[in-house]
Design a protein around this motif. Structure first.
Motif, short mmCIF file in Angstrom:
data_model
loop_
_atom_site.label_atom_id
_atom_site.label_comp_id
_atom_site.label_asym_id
_atom_site.label_seq_id
_atom_site.Cartn_x
_atom_site.Cartn_y
_atom_site.Cartn_z
N GLY A 1 37.28 -25.78 -7.05
CA GLY A 1 36.88 -25.96 -8.51
C GLY A 1 37.78 -26.73 -9.34
N THR A 2 37.17 -27.58 -10.15
CA THR A 2 38.13 -28.45 -11.14
C THR A 2 38.27 -28.28 -12.55
N ALA A 3 37.85 -27.09 -12.84
CA ALA A 3 37.88 -26.56 -14.13
C ALA A 3 39.39 -26.66 -14.57
N TRP A 4 39.37 -27.22 -15.97
CA TRP A 4 40.86 -27.01 -16.64
C TRP A 4 41.96 -27.76 -16.02
N LYS A 5 41.42 -28.63 -15.13
CA LYS A 5 42.61 -29.53 -14.38
C LYS A 5 43.30 -30.76 -15.16
N LYS A 6 42.33 -31.13 -16.18
CA LYS A 6 42.82 -32.05 -17.23
C LYS A 6 43.18 -33.43 -16.53
N LYS A 7 44.35 -33.88 -16.92
CA LYS A 7 44.94 -35.06 -16.64
C LYS A 7 45.34 -35.15 -14.96
N ARG A 8 45.61 -33.75 -14.55
CA ARG A 8 45.86 -33.61 -13.29
C ARG A 8 44.69 -33.75 -12.29
N THR A 9 43.45 -33.88 -12.67
CA THR A 9 42.19 -33.86 -11.79
C THR A 9 42.31 -34.54 -10.70
N ALA A 10 42.42 -35.84 -11.12
CA ALA A 10 42.24 -36.82 -9.83
C ALA A 10 43.29 -36.61 -8.71
N ALA B 1 35.25 -37.77 -14.32
CA ALA B 1 35.50 -39.08 -14.04
C ALA B 1 36.88 -39.06 -13.16
N GLY B 2 37.56 -38.16 -13.68
CA GLY B 2 38.99 -37.85 -12.71
C GLY B 2 38.78 -37.38 -11.36
N THR B 3 37.77 -36.48 -11.12
CA THR B 3 37.13 -35.91 -9.93
C THR B 3 36.59 -36.88 -9.09
N GLY B 4 35.71 -37.79 -9.61
CA GLY B 4 35.18 -39.16 -8.69
C GLY B 4 36.53 -40.03 -8.42
N GLU B 5 37.61 -39.95 -9.30
CA GLU B 5 38.81 -41.05 -8.80
C GLU B 5 39.42 -40.30 -7.56
N GLY B 6 39.58 -39.01 -7.58
CA GLY B 6 40.24 -38.22 -6.55
C GLY B 6 39.29 -38.64 -5.14
N ILE B 7 38.05 -38.33 -5.34
CA ILE B 7 37.27 -38.53 -4.11
C ILE B 7 37.21 -39.90 -3.64
N ARG B 8 37.26 -41.00 -4.53
CA ARG B 8 37.33 -42.22 -4.06
C ARG B 8 38.79 -42.71 -3.26
N ARG B 9 39.81 -42.13 -3.83
CA ARG B 9 41.18 -42.15 -3.40
C ARG B 9 41.02 -41.73 -1.79
N ALA B 10 40.58 -40.50 -1.62
CA ALA B 10 40.32 -39.76 -0.22
C ALA B 10 39.59 -40.93 0.63
N TYR C 1 42.32 -35.20 -4.96
CA TYR C 1 42.71 -35.72 -3.55
C TYR C 1 43.39 -34.96 -2.90
N GLU C 2 44.43 -34.12 -3.52
CA GLU C 2 45.12 -33.04 -2.61
C GLU C 2 44.32 -32.17 -1.83
N ALA C 3 43.49 -31.67 -2.88
CA ALA C 3 42.47 -30.65 -2.03
C ALA C 3 41.76 -31.05 -0.87
N ILE C 4 41.37 -32.22 -1.19
CA ILE C 4 40.37 -33.06 0.31
C ILE C 4 41.57 -33.16 1.25
#
Length: 313
Positions: free
Chosen positions: A16-25, A51-60, A29-32
């Motif tokens: 769950g990515t709620a309230w992660k703010k600037k740490r989201t990406a 958008a940060g969620t997508g960034e973390g996914i694409r990095r992985a 990435y760490e979760a994946i």
């Protein structure tokens, strides 16, 4: 739109990515990397950074950790929300189209084009029943069964969150595609463990299981959030949680998660600690291993029975 050839099933625990703010990406990435294969986000900037969620996914994906087909990506459309990517002055269909267009762009991946969403959840019902039904009809146009070729298959499943039973009954009786996902707070104080909602999900699944051949469908899934935050007096103090944790060599939180998942609840886990991510994901395996030891099954049955008595009494 061409249909994805192979898609991931919803895992029993999602990040769950709620309230992660600037740490989201970074956290996504760490979760994946830790092993999460289900990601939950929303198109509402007040609580999420989609958008940060997508960034973390694409990095992985770029690093070869996963591919798009390995992931269950779920986002939300938020009705009447000023932080969402649409104008509140627009009619409901335009609001939904703008939100979904933004979500598909935010969550696109380099290894699959065009983008798609494994699930889209309406974050809450609208203030009026008529508006909720209007929105649901528009959302259905994005499903694989839609007659609209421009939208068809962009969303594989629909759900609703923060919902009470009358709304679910109304949607299930008067729409072509009832909710396949219900996402609510799973806690005693506010919702009495959502017994009525979980019973509705079970009833829906009994109906679906009576289908045969092409009529069979995947099960309705209940997703629980606030499972730790909403229940600290239970999982931190209950004797059966501590007994299971000590016996299986896992934390109290992880033992609580295992019991919840055994009850058929998909856990939304929002930890920001990489070590906890790995521990929580590995807890079911450790409990299964413990159950195979001498006396392990007896301990499990005792703890499970007390937990079931608590949430289903």
């Amino acid at each position: 739109m061409s249909q994805p050839e192979a898609t991931a099933a919803m895992p029993p625990m999602m990040y769950g990515t709620a309230w992660k703010k600037k740490r989201t990406a970074d956290l996504v990435y760490e979760a994946i990397k830790a092993g999460f294969r289900g990601i939950d986000t929303a198109a509402m900037k007040m609580h999420y950074d989609e958008a940060g969620t997508g960034e973390g996914i694409r990095r992985a994906i770029r690093e070869g950790i996963v591919s798009r087909k390995d992931l269950f990506i779920q986002t939300k459309f938020a009705p009447e929300d000023p932080s969402s990517p649409y104008s509140l002055r627009d009619p409901i269909p335009a609001q939904i189209h703008a939100s979904i267009t933004s979500s598909l762009a935010n969550l696109s991946t380099p290894d699959h084009s065009p983008p798609y969403l494994d699930a889209l959840v309406m974050h809450s019902p609208f203030a009026s029943a008529s508006a909720t039904h209007e929105a649901w009809a528009v959302l259905q146009s994005y499903l694989p069964t839609s007659p609209d070729p421009s939208a068809r298959g962009k969303i594989l499943r629909l759900g609703i969150s923060n919902v009470m039973l009358p709304v679910l009954l109304s949607l299930s009786c008067s729409t072509t595609y009832p909710p396949m996902i219900v996402q609510n707070r799973f806690c005693a104080a506010e919702r009495s463990w959502d017994r009525d909602i979980r019973a509705w999900c079970a009833d829906q699944n009994q109906t679906l299981s009576r289908g045969s051949g092409s009529q069979q469908q995947e099960k309705v899934k209940y997703q629980g959030f606030w499972t730790l935050t909403g229940n600290p007096g239970t999982w931190q103090r209950a004797g059966f949680v501590r007994e299971l944790a000590d016996a299986a060599g896992i934390s109290l939180a992880a033992a609580w998660y295992v019991l919840i998942m055994e009850a058929g609840v998909v856990v939304l886990n929002g930890t920001s600690d990489a070590a906890h991510m790995r521990e929580d994901l590995d807890a079911r395996r450790k409990v299964e291993a413990f159950r195979g030891t001498e006396g392990g099954e007896e301990v499990w049955r005792r703890c499970w029975g007390e937990f079931k008595g608590l949430i289903d009494d």
